[in-house]
Scaffold this motif. Structure first.
Motif, PDB file in Angstrom:
ATOM      1  N   LEU A 286      21.451 -27.775  -2.424  1.00 31.09           N
ATOM      2  CA  LEU A 286      21.063 -29.121  -2.829  1.00 31.09           C
ATOM      3  C   LEU A 286      20.791 -30.000  -1.616  1.00 31.09           C
ATOM      4  O   LEU A 286      19.852 -30.805  -1.628  1.00 31.09           O
ATOM      5  CB  LEU A 286      22.159 -29.750  -3.693  1.00 31.09           C
ATOM      6  N   ALA A 287      21.583 -29.858  -0.570  1.00 31.81           N
ATOM      7  CA  ALA A 287      21.372 -30.646   0.649  1.00 31.81           C
ATOM      8  C   ALA A 287      19.991 -30.375   1.236  1.00 31.81           C
ATOM      9  O   ALA A 287      19.340 -31.283   1.764  1.00 31.81           O
ATOM     10  CB  ALA A 287      22.457 -30.330   1.667  1.00 31.81           C
ATOM     11  N   GLY A 288      19.528 -29.140   1.128  1.00 34.22           N
ATOM     12  CA  GLY A 288      18.198 -28.816   1.623  1.00 34.22           C
ATOM     13  C   GLY A 288      17.092 -29.214   0.667  1.00 34.22           C
ATOM     14  O   GLY A 288      15.983 -29.533   1.089  1.00 34.22           O
ATOM     15  N   TYR A 289      17.408 -29.223  -0.617  1.00 33.26           N
ATOM     16  CA  TYR A 289      16.401 -29.542  -1.639  1.00 33.26           C
ATOM     17  C   TYR A 289      15.993 -30.991  -1.595  1.00 33.26           C
ATOM     18  O   TYR A 289      14.826 -31.350  -1.660  1.00 33.26           O
ATOM     19  CB  TYR A 289      16.974 -29.189  -3.016  1.00 33.26           C
ATOM     20  N   ARG A 290      16.926 -31.917  -1.423  1.00 33.08           N
ATOM     21  CA  ARG A 290      16.602 -33.347  -1.456  1.00 33.08           C
ATOM     22  C   ARG A 290      15.719 -33.782  -0.288  1.00 33.08           C
ATOM     23  O   ARG A 290      14.731 -34.464  -0.512  1.00 33.08           O
ATOM     24  CB  ARG A 290      17.884 -34.188  -1.507  1.00 33.08           C
ATOM     25  N   PRO A 291      16.011 -33.352   0.966  1.00 38.19           N
ATOM     26  CA  PRO A 291      15.070 -33.707   2.024  1.00 38.19           C
ATOM     27  C   PRO A 291      13.675 -33.146   1.796  1.00 38.19           C
ATOM     28  O   PRO A 291      12.672 -33.770   2.115  1.00 38.19           O
ATOM     29  CB  PRO A 291      15.723 -33.091   3.268  1.00 38.19           C
ATOM     30  N   ALA A 292      13.621 -31.954   1.189  1.00 41.67           N
ATOM     31  CA  ALA A 292      12.304 -31.379   0.904  1.00 41.67           C
ATOM     32  C   ALA A 292      11.540 -32.243  -0.081  1.00 41.67           C
ATOM     33  O   ALA A 292      10.341 -32.471   0.025  1.00 41.67           O
ATOM     34  CB  ALA A 292      12.467 -29.957   0.360  1.00 41.67           C
ATOM     35  N   ARG A 293      12.266 -32.784  -1.089  1.00 42.89           N
ATOM     36  CA  ARG A 293      11.608 -33.657  -2.055  1.00 42.89           C
ATOM     37  C   ARG A 293      11.208 -34.971  -1.410  1.00 42.89           C
ATOM     38  O   ARG A 293      10.164 -35.555  -1.705  1.00 42.89           O
ATOM     39  CB  ARG A 293      12.550 -33.941  -3.224  1.00 42.89           C
TER      40      ARG A 293
END
Length: 213
Positions: free
Chosen positions: A205-212
């Motif tokens: 999730l920590a990686g998913y949000r910056p990607a979004r």
């Protein structure tokens, strides 16, 4: 000098399945089937039944009872369930941390499950999981109704039906290989992300949000 307004990053709403995603309901469900068998005099292979959790109760009862008896057997099972199955079902590894990660990201965590909603609420209350909402009695593609209503952009589950529900809702499908379906099966069904279990979810999730963003 005027300051430029910064558009906020949208906080995620993440849906979670319950059985074999957030909780290991096998011990409680096994005990409940054994009691149902004892009460009715009908043989139920409880060990087999708990290897195929996910679909609605009626689908499992159909393996053991005639069609015209299933509604009454479902009612009996559900009446037995609170006293037998709730305390016997622990949280899955990483369940609390996964919900906490969603909250830490400023998001909302909801439970969307095929389980009878009153029973689902008893489970999360007993374990102190405290999701923002619990919606029950929805299976596979039906889960998209609740996911859309709550604006969920991610749905986490362990079953092929959970992948179908996420895709129907146009949410990202995050699958955990902790239930009856293997990682390969979940990938083949179209899961966008497959994790071994929920312990890997906070880092994902920590990686998913910056990607979004």
């Amino acid at each position: 000098m005027a300051h430029m307004a910064t558009a906020p990053i949208s906080a995620p709403t993440v849906g979670f399945d319950l059985d074999m995603t957030l909780i290991d309901s096998r011990p409680g469900i096994r005990a409940c089937y054994l009691e149902l068998s004892e009460r009715t005099g009908t043989y139920i292979d409880a060990d087999l039944a708990v290897t195929r959790l996910g679909p609605p109760l009626a689908e499992e009862l159909a393996h053991w009872f005639p069609a015209d008896e299933i509604p009454a057997m479902a009612d009996l099972y559900r009446s037995l369930y609170p006293a037998i199955a709730i305390a016997a079902s622990p949280a899955m590894a990483g369940a609390r941390e996964a919900i906490a990660a969603v909250r830490a990201a400023g998001g909302r965590a909801i439970v969307v499950t095929a389980k009878y909603e009153p029973s689902a609420k008893l489970h999360v209350e007993h374990l102190g999981l405290a999701p923002d909402a619990v919606i029950g009695d929805l299976w596979a593609e039906q889960k998209a109704v609740a996911l859309r209503e709550h604006g969920a952009s991610v749905y986490v589950g362990d079953h092929l039906g959970d992948v179908r529900g996420a895709r129907t809702a146009e949410a990202l499908s995050v699958a955990v290989a902790t239930g009856p379906c293997s990682a390969a099966e979940l990938t083949a069904a179209g899961a966008d992300v497959v994790l071994a279990d929920l312990t890997g979810f906070p880092d994902w999730l920590a990686g998913y949000r910056p990607a979004r963003a």
